[in-house]
Write an enzyme that holds these catalytic residues in place. Structure first.
Site, mmCIF file in Angstrom:
data_model
loop_
_atom_site.group_PDB
_atom_site.id
_atom_site.type_symbol
_atom_site.label_atom_id
_atom_site.label_comp_id
_atom_site.label_asym_id
_atom_site.label_seq_id
_atom_site.Cartn_x
_atom_site.Cartn_y
_atom_site.Cartn_z
ATOM 1 N N ASP A 162 39.473 46.766 38.027
ATOM 2 C CA ASP A 162 40.295 45.570 37.793
ATOM 3 C C ASP A 162 41.156 45.865 36.575
ATOM 4 O O ASP A 162 40.896 45.374 35.482
ATOM 5 C CB ASP A 162 39.384 44.362 37.532
ATOM 6 C CG ASP A 162 40.197 43.138 37.155
ATOM 7 O OD1 ASP A 162 41.383 43.052 37.541
ATOM 8 O OD2 ASP A 162 39.643 42.261 36.454
ATOM 9 N N SER A 163 42.154 46.702 36.785
ATOM 10 C CA SER A 163 42.916 47.154 35.628
ATOM 11 C C SER A 163 44.233 46.406 35.534
ATOM 12 O O SER A 163 44.690 45.779 36.499
ATOM 13 C CB SER A 163 43.194 48.648 35.750
ATOM 14 O OG SER A 163 44.290 48.858 36.588
ATOM 15 N N ASP A 165 48.417 46.713 34.941
ATOM 16 C CA ASP A 165 49.346 47.525 35.742
ATOM 17 C C ASP A 165 49.472 48.944 35.183
ATOM 18 O O ASP A 165 49.067 49.200 34.047
ATOM 19 C CB ASP A 165 50.708 46.814 35.782
ATOM 20 C CG ASP A 165 50.647 45.610 36.707
ATOM 21 O OD1 ASP A 165 50.311 45.813 37.881
ATOM 22 O OD2 ASP A 165 50.891 44.485 36.242
ATOM 23 N N TYR A 230 51.169 36.308 40.556
ATOM 24 C CA TYR A 230 51.329 37.762 40.511
ATOM 25 C C TYR A 230 52.655 38.149 41.126
ATOM 26 O O TYR A 230 53.242 37.403 41.924
ATOM 27 C CB TYR A 230 50.205 38.477 41.270
ATOM 28 C CG TYR A 230 48.923 38.632 40.483
ATOM 29 C CD1 TYR A 230 48.946 38.757 39.101
ATOM 30 C CD2 TYR A 230 47.704 38.671 41.122
ATOM 31 C CE1 TYR A 230 47.770 38.905 38.381
ATOM 32 C CE2 TYR A 230 46.519 38.813 40.411
ATOM 33 C CZ TYR A 230 46.558 38.926 39.043
ATOM 34 O OH TYR A 230 45.406 39.068 38.341
HETATM 35 N N1 SAM Z 1 43.671 41.026 37.315
HETATM 36 C C1 SAM Z 1 44.571 41.601 36.403
HETATM 37 C C2 SAM Z 1 45.789 42.208 37.037
HETATM 38 O O1 SAM Z 1 45.728 42.617 38.185
HETATM 39 O O2 SAM Z 1 46.804 42.259 36.359
HETATM 40 C C3 SAM Z 1 43.870 42.551 35.495
HETATM 41 C C4 SAM Z 1 43.039 41.757 34.561
HETATM 42 S S1 SAM Z 1 42.076 42.546 33.372
HETATM 43 C C5 SAM Z 1 42.551 41.548 31.996
HETATM 44 C C6 SAM Z 1 42.809 44.121 33.042
HETATM 45 C C7 SAM Z 1 42.059 44.849 31.942
HETATM 46 O O3 SAM Z 1 42.130 46.265 32.110
HETATM 47 C C8 SAM Z 1 42.604 44.589 30.537
HETATM 48 O O4 SAM Z 1 41.672 43.821 29.826
HETATM 49 C C9 SAM Z 1 42.798 45.982 29.933
HETATM 50 O O5 SAM Z 1 42.439 46.046 28.574
HETATM 51 C C10 SAM Z 1 41.878 46.811 30.829
HETATM 52 N N2 SAM Z 1 42.171 48.254 30.828
HETATM 53 C C11 SAM Z 1 43.386 48.835 30.864
HETATM 54 N N3 SAM Z 1 43.239 50.170 30.827
HETATM 55 C C12 SAM Z 1 41.911 50.437 30.780
HETATM 56 C C13 SAM Z 1 41.146 51.632 30.728
HETATM 57 N N4 SAM Z 1 41.733 52.826 30.695
HETATM 58 N N5 SAM Z 1 39.788 51.518 30.702
HETATM 59 C C14 SAM Z 1 39.178 50.307 30.717
HETATM 60 N N6 SAM Z 1 39.860 49.138 30.749
HETATM 61 C C15 SAM Z 1 41.211 49.206 30.786
#
Ligand code: SAM
Length: 290
Positions: A162-163, A165, A230
């Site tokens: 669930d990252s 973009d 989105y």
């Molecule tokens: N549902 C959302 C979307 O599709 O836009 C994503 C929500 S969630 C808040 C995304 C999370 O991914 C963020 O909190 C961000 O910090 C995390 N994230 C980004 N890169 C990452 C990585 N390399 N490892 C772990 N978490 C990561």
């Protein structure tokens, strides 16, 4: 880039969303800061409730977050015969943890999120989602999902990415090497499910993501949901399974409507599970036939 102008927030990102903007009317900016990894903004809107914004991109709003959180969780969980041990990568708002822990077969959930500030601010401003972090089955690690994956082998039944973009800290989570690491971290028959962008905005990106998945997983499929806040009102998931015979669009766990309501699911049903894999012809052609 995001713009706050005359009481409106606009999501503007020329690379990800060329030539368009999505706007929400703002009641109040609740919090703004620059963490080690990204710009974090939490706003109260007039019609979408509270919203989490990272680097100018909307991550979730209280009005429609359930569609994404339920589907990215229940699609892989219900396509796996016994999803006991689950890994969530990213998901700093806690919404996916909230959903994964509802599934009756799940015994243990691990989550690796890179930015502890997203977790802390979600706990303060978005408790409806961050309640996922309070579940006794959930073990949270703060770190990079890509690096975490290198140290785990043959451990998980399901991995949900669930990252944010594919910009900033999330870039590596869309690459082929990440699929290779996830494959190694899975037990036999395991499933991966990743945020897979919108076919209206970035069909070529969806295609290349699914191709990365195909290089390591013998069964793959793309599914999508509607979600107004989105990109283009639509976001998809790239799903892969190590069992070549698994039909990912056919749920192995079928819940009655009473069970669905008891789990407080508002979007996921077995019918929606199957339907979400049915793609418009131009998408089907690009993803599966070219
Ligand atoms: N549902 C959302 C979307 O599709 O836009 C994503 C929500 S969630 C808040 C995304 C999370 O991914 C963020 O909190 C961000 O910090 C995390 N994230 C980004 N890169 C990452 C990585 N390399 N490892 C772990 N978490 C990561």
């Amino acid at each position: 880039m995001d713009i706050m102008k005359k009481g409106w927030f606009s999501e503007i990102h020329e690379e990800l969303l060329p030539g368009q903007a999505f706007s929400m009317r703002v009641k109040k900016v609740l919090h703004e800061e620059k963490s080690q990894y990204q710009d974090i903004k939490i706003i109260e809107t007039t019609d979408y409730g509270r919203a989490l914004i990272l680097d100018g991109i909307i991550q979730c709003t209280l009005r429609d977050e359930f569609s994404y959180q339920e589907m990215i969780s229940f699609l892989p969980l219900c396509a796996h015969p016994n999803p006991e041990k689950v890994l969530i990568v990213g998901g700093g708002d806690g919404g996916v943890a909230r959903e994964v822990t509802k599934h009756p077969a799940v015994k243990e959930v691990h989550q690796v999120e890179i930015d502890d500030r997203v977790v802390e601010l979600s706990k303060k401003y978005l408790p409806e989602m961050a309640c996922g972090f309070d579940h006794p089955k959930l073990h949270l690690t703060i770190g990079d999902g890509f690096e975490y994956m290198k140290n785990h082998e043959n451990e998980f039944d399901v991995i949900i990415t669930d990252s944010s973009d594919p910009i900033g800290p999330a870039v590596g989570l869309f690459e082929e090497s990440y699929y290779s690491l996830m494959k190694a971290a899975l037990k036999p028959g395991g499933i991966v499910c990743s945020q897979g962008n919108s076919y209206w905005c970035e069909l070529d990106f969806c295609k290349s993501l699914l191709e990365n998945c195909r290089k390591h997983f013998p069964a793959t499929a793309y599914s999508f949901i509607t979600t107004p806040s989105y990109t283009c009102g639509n976001i998809g998931f790239a799903i892969g399974c190590l069992d070549p015979d698994r039909e990912l669009s056919e749920p192995l766990h079928v819940f009655t409507k009473a069970e669905i309501d008891e789990m407080k699911l508002r979007y996921y049903t077995s019918e929606i599970h199957r339907a979400s894999f049915v793609l418009p012809r131009f998408v089907e052609k690009t993803l599966y036939e070219s």
